[in-house]
Design an enzyme around this catalytic site. Structure first.
Site, PDB file in Angstrom:
ATOM      1  N   LYS A 103       0.856  -1.195   0.000  1.00 45.98           N
ATOM      2  CA  LYS A 103       0.000   0.000   0.000  1.00 45.98           C
ATOM      3  C   LYS A 103       0.892   1.245   0.000  1.00 45.98           C
ATOM      4  O   LYS A 103       0.961   2.006   0.970  1.00 45.98           O
ATOM      5  CB  LYS A 103      -0.939  -0.014   1.199  1.00 45.98           C
ATOM      6  CG  LYS A 103      -1.951  -1.151   1.130  1.00 45.98           C
ATOM      7  CD  LYS A 103      -2.824  -1.207   2.367  1.00 45.98           C
ATOM      8  CE  LYS A 103      -3.797  -2.377   2.283  1.00 45.98           C
ATOM      9  NZ  LYS A 103      -4.622  -2.514   3.505  1.00 45.98           N
ATOM     10  N   LYS A 144      -4.285 -14.650  -1.285  1.00 48.37           N
ATOM     11  CA  LYS A 144      -5.247 -13.841  -0.557  1.00 48.37           C
ATOM     12  C   LYS A 144      -6.672 -14.362  -0.743  1.00 48.37           C
ATOM     13  O   LYS A 144      -6.897 -15.328  -1.475  1.00 48.37           O
ATOM     14  CB  LYS A 144      -5.120 -12.384  -1.005  1.00 48.37           C
ATOM     15  CG  LYS A 144      -3.747 -11.784  -0.687  1.00 48.37           C
ATOM     16  CD  LYS A 144      -3.578 -10.392  -1.245  1.00 48.37           C
ATOM     17  CE  LYS A 144      -4.468  -9.385  -0.567  1.00 48.37           C
ATOM     18  NZ  LYS A 144      -4.091  -9.156   0.854  1.00 48.37           N
ATOM     19  N   ASP A 149      -5.822 -12.220   9.287  1.00 41.68           N
ATOM     20  CA  ASP A 149      -6.355 -10.968   8.764  1.00 41.68           C
ATOM     21  C   ASP A 149      -7.569 -10.504   9.563  1.00 41.68           C
ATOM     22  O   ASP A 149      -8.590 -11.189   9.617  1.00 41.68           O
ATOM     23  CB  ASP A 149      -6.736 -11.146   7.295  1.00 41.68           C
ATOM     24  CG  ASP A 149      -7.191  -9.845   6.660  1.00 41.68           C
ATOM     25  OD1 ASP A 149      -6.532  -8.815   6.881  1.00 41.68           O
ATOM     26  OD2 ASP A 149      -8.204  -9.850   5.943  1.00 41.68           O
TER      27      ASP A 149
END
Length: 277
Positions: free
Chosen positions: A134, A166, A217
């Protein structure tokens, strides 16, 4: 990683084209072409200075005769009011490069300072603080360098240098074990596989698939603790998502190995730095 000058010069070239365009109208209209001056680059708040080489390369790219003299080391913590470098040469060259050089210095120093802050919060725990992808498009090498100089570590640089399965990869092939199986069939034996998990069921499936790294996560502290217990050192454990300065110590207490933080690069305050004749 290292700060590759060739890559950085491409960034500088694009940025100067954007900023200068057909010419620095104000400087050309106001300043004598043969005038020379010396300027101080000043830290206007406490922080860690990163980007001195990049600032120098900006001036060097514009005018190789400009002298840039750092007065602190790259990655050094300084107090407000510290003169961190001096720049000497043609006034026109210094003025034309000033904003871009400061933009790089301010942003990179802000990232390093924020990274050091997060690192200090968990200094009593055996955990690594790492960045993510990011980053500002086109500036990744600079921002990841700043994280490193701030005491953090780098996650994968891009999509090409590590396998990270992911949620959408998993949904696309209907399961973690199938995704890991396909990855192992198509990557070198030397490459590790990381799997993102959202539940304890996911963690168990990632363990069954023998993932090398398991990312937890957006899990609660209680779920993280249980996941660490289940993994039991069979894989590296990474925590990510929803981690802030307010809760990072609680995350570290769960026993995870790595904390990845997008906020190191996507939500930072640039350090206040100025250039004055």
């Amino acid at each position: 990683m290292n700060l590759n000058k060739e890559m950085v010069l491409k960034i500088i070239d694009n940025a100067l084209r954007e900023d200068i365009g057909t010419g620095d109208i104000t400087t050309q209209a106001v300043i004598d072409q043969d005038q020379e001056m010396t300027a101080d680059i000043l830290a206007k708040e406490d922080g860690i200075i990163v980007g001195l080489d990049v600032a120098f390369w900006v001036f060097e790219y514009l005018d190789s005769s400009v002298e840039f003299r750092p007065l602190v080391k790259e990655g050094e913590r300084v107090a407000r009011g510290t003169v961190i470098a001096k720049v000497s040469g043609l006034t026109t060259s210094i003025l034309t490069g000033e904003r871009l050089a400061l933009n790089f210095l301010q942003r990179m120093s802000g990232i390093a300072t924020q990274t050091a802050y997060y690192r200090s919060l968990v200094k009593d725990y055996d955990v690594r603080i790492v960045d993510t992808r990011k980053t500002t498009p086109g500036l990744r090498i600079l921002e990841k360098w700043a994280v490193k100089l701030g005491g953090g570590a780098n996650h994968r640089f891009g999509l090409y240098d590590a396998v990270m399965i992911k949620d959408n990869h998993i949904r696309a092939v209907e399961g973690i074990q199938e995704a890991v199986k396909r990855a192992r069939q198509n990557i070198p034996h030397t490459m590790k596989i990381e799997v993102e998990t959202e539940s304890l069921a996911d963690v168990k499936e990632a363990l069954a698939a023998k993932a090398d790294i398991i990312m937890l996560d957006n899990m609660s502290f209680e779920m993280m603790e249980e996941a660490v217990r289940l993994i039991a050192n069979k894989a590296i454990v990474e925590a990510s998502g929803g981690i802030t300065a307010e809760n990072i110590i609680e995350v570290a207490k769960t026993g995870i190995d790595v904390i990845s933080l997008g906020t190191l690069t996507h939500s930072i305050k640039s350090l206040d730095i100025s250039l004055n004749f």
